[in-house]
Design an enzyme around this catalytic site. Structure first.
Site, PDB file in Angstrom:
ATOM      1  N   LYS A 177       0.842  -1.189   0.000  1.00  0.00           N
ATOM      2  CA  LYS A 177       0.000   0.000   0.000  1.00  0.00           C
ATOM      3  C   LYS A 177       0.879   1.241   0.000  1.00  0.00           C
ATOM      4  O   LYS A 177       1.522   1.550   1.004  1.00  0.00           O
ATOM      5  CB  LYS A 177      -0.886   0.046   1.248  1.00  0.00           C
ATOM      6  CG  LYS A 177      -1.897   1.177   1.170  1.00  0.00           C
ATOM      7  CD  LYS A 177      -2.530   1.483   2.503  1.00  0.00           C
ATOM      8  CE  LYS A 177      -1.934   2.688   3.171  1.00  0.00           C
ATOM      9  NZ  LYS A 177      -1.982   3.939   2.415  1.00  0.00           N
ATOM     10  N   CYS A 201      13.020  11.035   7.329  1.00  0.00           N
ATOM     11  CA  CYS A 201      13.090  10.541   8.705  1.00  0.00           C
ATOM     12  C   CYS A 201      14.495  10.731   9.267  1.00  0.00           C
ATOM     13  O   CYS A 201      14.680  10.934  10.454  1.00  0.00           O
ATOM     14  CB  CYS A 201      12.704   9.072   8.737  1.00  0.00           C
ATOM     15  SG  CYS A 201      13.601   8.121   7.501  1.00  0.00           S
ATOM     16  N   GLU A 213       9.482  15.600  15.954  1.00  0.00           N
ATOM     17  CA  GLU A 213       9.812  15.593  14.525  1.00  0.00           C
ATOM     18  C   GLU A 213       8.921  16.591  13.786  1.00  0.00           C
ATOM     19  O   GLU A 213       7.692  16.503  13.848  1.00  0.00           O
ATOM     20  CB  GLU A 213       9.581  14.178  13.982  1.00  0.00           C
ATOM     21  CG  GLU A 213      10.019  14.018  12.549  1.00  0.00           C
ATOM     22  CD  GLU A 213       9.755  12.613  12.026  1.00  0.00           C
ATOM     23  OE1 GLU A 213       8.646  12.086  12.243  1.00  0.00           O
ATOM     24  OE2 GLU A 213      10.661  12.055  11.401  1.00  0.00           O
TER      25      GLU A 213
HETATM   26  P1  NAD Z   1       1.951   7.886   8.406  1.00  0.00           P
HETATM   27  O1  NAD Z   1       2.306   7.001   9.533  1.00  0.00           O
HETATM   28  O2  NAD Z   1       0.821   8.823   8.574  1.00  0.00           O
HETATM   29  O3  NAD Z   1       1.606   7.029   7.108  1.00  0.00           O
HETATM   30  C1  NAD Z   1       2.492   6.075   6.585  1.00  0.00           C
HETATM   31  C2  NAD Z   1       1.678   5.022   5.851  1.00  0.00           C
HETATM   32  O4  NAD Z   1       0.845   4.358   6.797  1.00  0.00           O
HETATM   33  C3  NAD Z   1       0.737   5.597   4.793  1.00  0.00           C
HETATM   34  O5  NAD Z   1       0.666   4.705   3.695  1.00  0.00           O
HETATM   35  C4  NAD Z   1      -0.600   5.645   5.524  1.00  0.00           C
HETATM   36  O6  NAD Z   1      -1.712   5.588   4.661  1.00  0.00           O
HETATM   37  C5  NAD Z   1      -0.500   4.412   6.386  1.00  0.00           C
HETATM   38  N1  NAD Z   1      -1.347   4.428   7.582  1.00  0.00           N
HETATM   39  C6  NAD Z   1      -1.865   5.512   8.240  1.00  0.00           C
HETATM   40  N2  NAD Z   1      -2.616   5.103   9.292  1.00  0.00           N
HETATM   41  C7  NAD Z   1      -2.551   3.743   9.322  1.00  0.00           C
HETATM   42  C8  NAD Z   1      -3.100   2.749  10.173  1.00  0.00           C
HETATM   43  N3  NAD Z   1      -3.867   3.057  11.208  1.00  0.00           N
HETATM   44  N4  NAD Z   1      -2.816   1.455   9.908  1.00  0.00           N
HETATM   45  C9  NAD Z   1      -2.022   1.112   8.887  1.00  0.00           C
HETATM   46  N5  NAD Z   1      -1.495   2.016   8.021  1.00  0.00           N
HETATM   47  C10 NAD Z   1      -1.751   3.311   8.243  1.00  0.00           C
HETATM   48  O7  NAD Z   1       3.284   8.630   8.021  1.00  0.00           O
HETATM   49  P2  NAD Z   1       3.487   9.703   6.857  1.00  0.00           P
HETATM   50  O8  NAD Z   1       2.962  10.999   7.349  1.00  0.00           O
HETATM   51  O9  NAD Z   1       2.979   9.162   5.581  1.00  0.00           O
HETATM   52  O10 NAD Z   1       5.080   9.727   6.755  1.00  0.00           O
HETATM   53  C11 NAD Z   1       5.855  10.537   7.553  1.00  0.00           C
HETATM   54  C12 NAD Z   1       6.431   9.752   8.715  1.00  0.00           C
HETATM   55  O11 NAD Z   1       7.156   8.630   8.229  1.00  0.00           O
HETATM   56  C13 NAD Z   1       7.424  10.545   9.515  1.00  0.00           C
HETATM   57  O12 NAD Z   1       7.213  10.344  10.882  1.00  0.00           O
HETATM   58  C14 NAD Z   1       8.765   9.952   9.106  1.00  0.00           C
HETATM   59  O13 NAD Z   1       9.778  10.095  10.039  1.00  0.00           O
HETATM   60  C15 NAD Z   1       8.410   8.544   8.879  1.00  0.00           C
HETATM   61  N6  NAD Z   1       9.428   7.927   8.014  1.00  0.00           N
HETATM   62  C16 NAD Z   1      10.288   7.008   8.543  1.00  0.00           C
HETATM   63  C17 NAD Z   1      11.277   6.453   7.747  1.00  0.00           C
HETATM   64  C18 NAD Z   1      12.274   5.462   8.267  1.00  0.00           C
HETATM   65  O14 NAD Z   1      12.844   4.725   7.469  1.00  0.00           O
HETATM   66  N7  NAD Z   1      12.521   5.381   9.557  1.00  0.00           N
HETATM   67  C19 NAD Z   1      11.378   6.830   6.430  1.00  0.00           C
HETATM   68  C20 NAD Z   1      10.483   7.782   5.937  1.00  0.00           C
HETATM   69  C21 NAD Z   1       9.496   8.302   6.740  1.00  0.00           C
END
Ligand code: NAD
Length: 488
Positions: free
Chosen positions: A175, A284, A382
């Site tokens: 997804k 991130c 963050e």
């Molecule tokens: P998010 O957690 O809102 O969403 C990430 C993904 O999860 C999306 O596809 C979203 O649709 C899905 N999602 C949302 N709610 C969900 C649920 N309840 N159950 C399952 N899936 C769900 O994050 P974002 O805003 O898309 O991305 C930014 C965040 O990602 C930041 O905190 C960043 O630090 C983190 N990030 C981490 C890494 C890493 O490798 N550590 C890399 C990139 C981004």
């Protein structure tokens, strides 16, 4: 709008969602509609999991070099499609096209190539156990892997999951973020084109609370690989408990980027700007806490502020653009709200802090530099934007204490010419990755991931092959003396 794939990929077919809904995908530079993609629901996840389960036995049984060959063909197909994919990623995410051409697409190609080459290198082991027994350990694929990806680096992050998962013999339900699904759908087209069998990769586009949640709790999925926020990561761990699926989490960060008084200041200024402003700070591993030794802080900041102010903002499709818009309007508002938080805490905004003039239709935020104190919210939470918090320190001990003062532990940077200090800090810093006199280096051969609230598990390298397999220990009685208490 017809230039983009907009449907779900299930069992090798492009289909509408069962409920027939759609999601509007917006260009963050001008607010225009790029596409209306199919909105999947839990019913589509069921279909995708069934397709992945059906495809699993044959895919897992394929000679490993055959799986590798298909991944290498995919890497070639992505490389040949570079111009198209780079444009698509720039339109959908707001990344400057120069980065998409120079980093996102080439790194995606490198990742599929690395894991294509890795497929037939995964070896088991023979364990020295009691005399008379042979004990060997094989690594087997898990089955169906669920992958959930965020919006900040869609092309790269899908490759980091699909490369090792497929090389190891798993099938996938993936997804992408509902905000940036287009490049993943294009990769799906290329996968079918190079002959990856139907059902091996299934793409379900939809919202997190519906499709993501359905993947996290699905009993037919053996592992969830998640990249996203720490809050969502926690909800995934809870949802996974039903069938005790394996979970891998790549979560948020608040990277300390420490500049010591003996550093090469010019290199540190440039590297620190890249650490926070690349991809509009939406990374991130961003170096979002710039920690300066007080003896060099003023001189460093003079150069750093000048560099930040000179960054060329613009249309992501313009090759001259160095910084594009943030990826969504909602996120732009969130990042700007931290400017008020900083001011409320007594922080000093020394550059940026607003929407730039002349870019009203896009989700832009000026490169923003704020002086604060280590305990402030802007030094702990963050922000995930072009927003860097500047902190100062006097001694190495103080620097280490500040660096380790957040709940996160993902990436960290050090700028020093003192090799002893570099090693001491590399050992003591609470992080999954440390960069010395550089920042944000990643490579498919090197493990990527964090500790603490930044998650667990590792992407890339041999570590990733372990993450996407389970060990099976096999015992053979070759010539063993059966112990006396065993009655024959
Ligand atoms: P998010 O957690 O809102 O969403 C990430 C993904 O999860 C999306 O596809 C979203 O649709 C899905 N999602 C949302 N709610 C969900 C649920 N309840 N159950 C399952 N899936 C769900 O994050 P974002 O805003 O898309 O991305 C930014 C965040 O990602 C930041 O905190 C960043 O630090 C983190 N990030 C981490 C890494 C890493 O490798 N550590 C890399 C990139 C981004």
């Amino acid at each position: 709008m017809t230039q983009f794939q907009t449907k779900l990929l299930i069992g090798g077919e492009w289909v509408d969602g069962v409920d027939g809904g759609t999601i509007r995908v917006e260009n963050p530079y001008n607010g225009e509609t790029l596409a209306n993609i199919a909105e999947a629901t839990a019913a589509d996840v069921d279909l995708a999991v069934a397709a992945a389960q059906a495809a699993f036995p044959a895919w897992a049984a394929l000679p490993a070099h055959e799986r590798g060959r298909l991944l290498l063909k995919l890497a070639d197909a992505i490389e040949a499609d570079t111009a198209n994919l780079a444009r698509l990623e720039a339109l959908d995410t707001g990344h400057p096209i120069r980065d998409c051409l120079g980093l996102d697409v080439p790194r995606t190609v490198l990742c599929y190539r690395y894991f294509g080459g890795m497929a037939d290198k995964l070896e088991g082991s023979v364990i020295p156990v009691d005399a008379g027994f042979l004990n060997y350990v094989e690594r087997e694929p898990i089955g169906v892997v669920g992958a959930i990806v965020p919006w900040n680096f869609p092309l790269m992050f899908t490759s980091w999951k699909m490369g090792p998962a497929l090389a190891a013999g798993n099938t996938i339900v993936i997804k992408p973020s509902e905000i940036t699904p287009l490049s993943t759908l294009r990769i799906g087209e290329l996968m079918l084109q190079v002959g990856i069998p139907a059902g091996v990769v299934n793409i379900v586009t939809g919202y997190g609370h519906t499709v993501g949640a359905a993947i996290a709790e699905h009993p037919g999925i053996g592992k969830v690989a998640f990249t996203g926020s720490t809050a969502t990561g926690r909800s995934i761990v809870k949802a996974s408990a039903g069938n005790l699926k394996k979970v891998q989490l790549e979560l948020g960060g608040k990277g300390p980027n420490i500049v010591f008084a003996d550093a090469d200041i010019r290199a540190a200024v440039n590297g620190s700007a890249f650490a926070i402003f690349h991809n509009q700070g939406q990374a991130c591993i961003a170096g979002s806490r710039l920690m300066l030794h007080e003896d060099i802080a003023d001189g460093f900041l003079e150069q750093f502020v000048a560099l930040a102010k000179s960054i060329r903002l613009g249309d992501p499709l313009d090759l001259q653009t160095e910084m594009g818009p943030l990826t969504s309007r909602l996120h732009q508002e969130r990042v700007l709200s931290f400017v008020d938080v900083a001011k409320g805490e007594g922080g000093e905004v020394i550059a940026g802090g607003s929407r730039p003039n002349g870019f009203e239709t896009g989700c832009f935020v000026e490169p923003t530099i704020v002086r604060a104190k280590p305990g402030d919210r802007v030094a702990q939470e963050e922000v995930f934007g072009p927003f860097v918090t500047v902190l100062t320190f006097k001694t190495d001990e103080e620097a280490l204490a500040i660096a380790n003062s957040t709940d996160y532990g993902l990436g960290a940077g050090l700028w020093t010419r003192d090799i002893g200090r570099a090693h001491r800090f590399a050992k003591k810093i609470h992080a999954g990755m440390v960069w010395i006199n550089c920042y944000k280096r990643v490579h498919p051969a090197s493990p990527f991931g964090g500790v603490g609230q930044s998650g667990y598990g590792r992407e890339m390298g041999f570590e990733a092959m372990r993450e996407y397999t389970v060990p099976k220990s096999v015992w053979i009685n070759v010539d063993a003396q059966i112990p006396p208490f065993y009655r024959r």
